[in-house]
Design an enzyme around this catalytic site. Structure first.
Site, PDB file in Angstrom:
ATOM      1  N   TYR A  17      15.248   2.729  -5.901  1.00  0.00           N
ATOM      2  CA  TYR A  17      14.511   3.501  -6.912  1.00  0.00           C
ATOM      3  C   TYR A  17      15.244   4.787  -7.285  1.00  0.00           C
ATOM      4  O   TYR A  17      14.628   5.842  -7.422  1.00  0.00           O
ATOM      5  CB  TYR A  17      13.091   3.821  -6.399  1.00  0.00           C
ATOM      6  CG  TYR A  17      12.165   2.642  -6.548  1.00  0.00           C
ATOM      7  CD1 TYR A  17      11.526   2.409  -7.756  1.00  0.00           C
ATOM      8  CD2 TYR A  17      11.964   1.760  -5.505  1.00  0.00           C
ATOM      9  CE1 TYR A  17      10.701   1.313  -7.913  1.00  0.00           C
ATOM     10  CE2 TYR A  17      11.141   0.650  -5.658  1.00  0.00           C
ATOM     11  CZ  TYR A  17      10.509   0.444  -6.864  1.00  0.00           C
ATOM     12  OH  TYR A  17       9.698  -0.643  -7.029  1.00  0.00           O
ATOM     13  N   TYR A 144       0.449  -2.951  -7.340  1.00  0.00           N
ATOM     14  CA  TYR A 144       1.810  -3.024  -6.793  1.00  0.00           C
ATOM     15  C   TYR A 144       1.785  -3.865  -5.523  1.00  0.00           C
ATOM     16  O   TYR A 144       1.080  -3.536  -4.566  1.00  0.00           O
ATOM     17  CB  TYR A 144       2.394  -1.643  -6.488  1.00  0.00           C
ATOM     18  CG  TYR A 144       3.781  -1.764  -5.912  1.00  0.00           C
ATOM     19  CD1 TYR A 144       4.870  -2.062  -6.732  1.00  0.00           C
ATOM     20  CD2 TYR A 144       4.010  -1.658  -4.542  1.00  0.00           C
ATOM     21  CE1 TYR A 144       6.146  -2.236  -6.204  1.00  0.00           C
ATOM     22  CE2 TYR A 144       5.283  -1.833  -4.004  1.00  0.00           C
ATOM     23  CZ  TYR A 144       6.339  -2.119  -4.845  1.00  0.00           C
ATOM     24  OH  TYR A 144       7.603  -2.306  -4.317  1.00  0.00           O
ATOM     25  N   ASP A 236      -4.263  -7.422   0.132  1.00  0.00           N
ATOM     26  CA  ASP A 236      -2.971  -6.828   0.472  1.00  0.00           C
ATOM     27  C   ASP A 236      -3.199  -5.477   1.151  1.00  0.00           C
ATOM     28  O   ASP A 236      -3.390  -4.460   0.493  1.00  0.00           O
ATOM     29  CB  ASP A 236      -2.134  -6.669  -0.808  1.00  0.00           C
ATOM     30  CG  ASP A 236      -0.778  -6.033  -0.541  1.00  0.00           C
ATOM     31  OD1 ASP A 236      -0.538  -5.558   0.582  1.00  0.00           O
ATOM     32  OD2 ASP A 236       0.044  -5.999  -1.486  1.00  0.00           O
ATOM     33  N   LYS A 265       4.482  -2.221   6.522  1.00  0.00           N
ATOM     34  CA  LYS A 265       4.483  -0.751   6.629  1.00  0.00           C
ATOM     35  C   LYS A 265       4.081  -0.236   8.023  1.00  0.00           C
ATOM     36  O   LYS A 265       4.907  -0.215   8.913  1.00  0.00           O
ATOM     37  CB  LYS A 265       3.643  -0.148   5.516  1.00  0.00           C
ATOM     38  CG  LYS A 265       4.282  -0.417   4.146  1.00  0.00           C
ATOM     39  CD  LYS A 265       3.897   0.581   3.078  1.00  0.00           C
ATOM     40  CE  LYS A 265       4.813   0.472   1.882  1.00  0.00           C
ATOM     41  NZ  LYS A 265       4.207  -0.121   0.700  1.00  0.00           N
TER      42      LYS A 265
HETATM   43  C1  LIG Z   1       4.850  -1.233  -0.236  1.00  0.00           C
HETATM   44  C2  LIG Z   1       3.890  -2.301  -0.614  1.00  0.00           C
HETATM   45  C3  LIG Z   1       4.303  -3.642  -0.692  1.00  0.00           C
HETATM   46  C4  LIG Z   1       5.730  -4.058  -0.514  1.00  0.00           C
HETATM   47  O1  LIG Z   1       6.185  -3.843   0.795  1.00  0.00           O
HETATM   48  P1  LIG Z   1       7.760  -3.751   1.059  1.00  0.00           P
HETATM   49  O2  LIG Z   1       7.858  -3.735   2.549  1.00  0.00           O
HETATM   50  O3  LIG Z   1       8.229  -2.493   0.420  1.00  0.00           O
HETATM   51  O4  LIG Z   1       8.380  -4.959   0.461  1.00  0.00           O
HETATM   52  C5  LIG Z   1       3.345  -4.600  -0.961  1.00  0.00           C
HETATM   53  N1  LIG Z   1       2.066  -4.261  -1.167  1.00  0.00           N
HETATM   54  C6  LIG Z   1       1.630  -2.989  -1.098  1.00  0.00           C
HETATM   55  C7  LIG Z   1       0.184  -2.688  -1.300  1.00  0.00           C
HETATM   56  C8  LIG Z   1       2.535  -1.965  -0.838  1.00  0.00           C
HETATM   57  O5  LIG Z   1       2.120  -0.695  -0.822  1.00  0.00           O
END
Ligand SMILES: *Cc1c(COP(=O)(O)O)cnc(C)c1O
Length: 430
Positions: A17, A144, A236, A265
Site C-alpha cells: 500500500y 474489506y 469475517d 490477525k
Molecule cells: C485484514 C483483513 C483481511 C485480510 O487479512 P490479511 O491477513 O491482510 O490477508 C480480511 N478481512 C478483514 C475483516 C480484515 O480486516
C-alpha cells in the site's frame, strides 16, 4: 562506507500500500517490547494501531516467544495432508470451545485473505456438491475482506480494486443494516434469493472502510432473514476477533450463528501469520462422500504450521487471563471517556467506539477518503511525537495492544488533543 538500513531497504524492498516514488523512507525498526517499537536511532514509538491490527499482548512477548521457541526445537513444520500434530489439535479444540455452538471444524491457512478464500470456496462448493447452481455472493458496500482475487471480489469496489474490476466476480452489494433500511435490504435480497449462495460480512465493525460501525441487533435481524432464505453466512472476524470489540468475538454480541467464520490477525497474538476458517457440521458434511470430486481441494504448503499454532495457543492463553480481560475492559472504559472529550472538539465528527476500537473523522470540507491529505500530515506529526497512528484518510482510529497502560493511553489521548487543536488544515488547491 556502509549504507544505512533506509538506503538498503529503498534499493530492494517494495512496500505494501505504498507509492514508492513519493513515499518517505521506511523507518527501520530494530526491536519491540510491549507497546513500544524502537528504531535504529533508538527512538521509541507507541504502537497505537497494533501494527496493522495484529498485536494483542505487545511486541516480543516473552511467553509467546518461549512457547514458539520450544516448538521450534521440537517440530517446526510437517505436511498437514496425511499427518497431524498436537498443536493443531489443541488449538482447534480450544478455539471451537469459544465460538458459537454450531462451529465444529477448523480449516487452516496462512492469513486473513486465504481464510476468506477458503470460506468462499466452502460455500460455492457446498451448493455444487448438492447439485445447486448458486454462485452469487452478497456483501456489504465498503466491505474489506482481503487482497487476493476472491477476497477482492467480495470487497467494496474502490480505487484499490479499480485496475482489476473486469476480472472480479459479480457480487450483490447491500448497505449495512439500520432500523430504517432493513426492510428495503430484505426486499433486495428476496428478489435474488434463488441465486445467492452466501452472505459475507465484517460483524459490527468494517475495519478498512474506516472503522464504520453498525448495531448487533440490526445485523442479527439481517442474519435471521438470510438463514430463512437458505443463504449461508460467512462471518469475517479477521479483525474483530480475539477481544477487539470488548468481547472475545463479535459473535458474542449476536444471537444468530453464522455457518462459517474467518480468523487471522490477532489469532497468534500478532506473532506469526496464520488464517483459520471454521464451519458447522452442515457445511462439513456436504463434502463427505465416496465421490472424490466432492473433496475440498484446497491447501497451502504451510497449512497448520506448528510454530504458528503454538503462538496462537500461547496468545489465547494470555487472552483468557483475568488480567488481560480487565485490561480490555479498562481500555474500553478509557476510550468512552476520551470519546466525549473528542466529541467536544469542533474539528472532530462521527466519534464512534466498539470495545477497544475508537475512531473519528476530522472535518476537512472534503469528502472522507483514503487519499485525503490530512491523514498523511497527521501521520507525520504523530510519528514525530513517538506515536504510531495510521489514519485512513481523514479517519483516525486507535486499536492498541491490550498491554498498553492507563498512563500510556492517556499520553496518546493528550497528544491527539494537542495535535488536533493546533492543527492547521492544509490548503489544497484543486
Ligand atoms: C485484514 C483483513 C483481511 C485480510 O487479512 P490479511 O491477513 O491482510 O490477508 C480480511 N478481512 C478483514 C475483516 C480484515 O480486516
Amino acid at each position: 562506507m556502509h549504507n544505512t538500513l533506509k538506503e538498503r531497504d529503498r534499493a530492494v524492498n517494495w512496500h505494501p500500500y505504498t507509492q514508492m516514488q513519493t513515499a518517505k523512507d521506511a523507518i527501520p525498526i530494530v526491536r519491540g517490547k510491549g507497546v513500544h517499537l524502537y528504531d535504529d536511532k533508538g527512538k521509541e514509538y507507541i504502537d497505537a494501531v497494533s501494527s496493522w491490527w495484529v498485536t494483542l499482548h505487545g511486541h516480543a512477548h516473552p511467553y509467546i516467544a518461549q512457547r514458539v521457541s520450544e516448538q521450534l526445537n521440537t517440530l517446526e513444520q510437517v505436511i498437514f495432508a496425511g499427518f497431524t500434530h498436537e498443536p493443531a489439535i489443541l488449538l482447534s479444540e480450544n478455539l471451537l470451545q469459544l465460538l458459537p455452538g454450531n462451529q465444529h471444524k477448523v480449516f487452516y491457512s496462512d492469513n486473513g485473505s486465504t481464510a476468506v478464500e477458503v470460506a468462499l470456496k466452502m460455500c460455492i462448493q457446498y451448493a455444487h456438491n448438492y447439485g445447486k447452481a448458486k454462485t452469487k455472493i452478497l456483501a456489504f458496500k465498503n466491505a474489506y475482506h482481503g487482497d487476493t482475487f476472491g477476497a477482492m471480489s467480495v470487497s467494496g469496489r474502490s480505487i484499490w480494486t479499480q485496475p482489476f474490476k473486469d476480472l472480479l466476480f459479480d457480487v450483490l452489494f447491500i448497505d449495512v443494516p439500520t432500523s430504517e433500511n432493513l426492510e428495503h435490504i430484505k426486499h433486495i435480497i428476496y428478489q435474488h434469493k434463488d441465486e445467492i449462495v452466501c452472505f459475507i460480512y465484517e460483524p459490527l465493525v468494517q475495519g478498512a472502510a474506516g472503522m464504520l460501525m453498525h448495531k448487533a441487533e440490526d445485523l442479527d435481524e439481517l442474519m435471521k432473514f438470510c438463514r430463512n432464505q437458505g443463504i449461508l453466512m460467512i462471518q469475517d472476524e479477521v479483525f474483530t476477533g480475539f477481544g477487539r470489540t470488548g468481547r472475545l468475538f463479535a459473535a458474542n454480541y449476536l444471537s444468530e450463528e453464522p455457518d462459517i467464520m474467518c480468523f487471522s490477525k490477532g489469532l497468534t497474538g500478532g506473532t506469526m501469520p496464520m488464517g483459520i476458517t471454521t464451519c458447522s457440521d452442515d457445511i462439513y458434511n456436504a463434502f463427505l462422500s465416496d465421490d472424490q470430486y466432492k473433496t475440498l481441494f484446497h491447501g497451502h504448503s504451510f497449512t497448520a504450521n506448528p510454530l504458528a499454532c503454538s503462538a496462537a495457543l500461547a496468545s489465547m492463553e494470555l487472552l483468557l487471563q483475568e488480567s488481560t480481560q480487565s485490561d480490555i475492559q479498562r481500555i474500553a472504559r478509557q476510550h468512552r471517556g476520551f470519546a466525549s472529550v473528542l466529541s467536544a472538539q469542533n474539528q472532530v465528527e462521527n466519534v464512534r467506539q466498539t470495545g477497544t476500537i475508537l475512531a473519528w473523522e476530522y472535518k476537512t470540507g472534503k469528502q472522507t477518503s483514503y487519499f485525503n491529505e490530512i491523514g498523511k500530515l497527521l501521520y507525520e506529526k504523530f510519528l514525530q511525537r513517538g506515536i504510531l497512528i495510521r489514519p485512513l484518510g481523514n479517519t483516525l482510529y486507535l486499536v492498541p495492544p491490550y498491554c498498553i497502560t492507563e498512563e500510556e493511553l492517556d499520553f496518546v489521548y493528550a497528544q491527539i488533543i494537542n495535535i488536533s487543536s493546533s492543527f492547521e488544515y492544509p490548503k489544497i488547491d484543486s
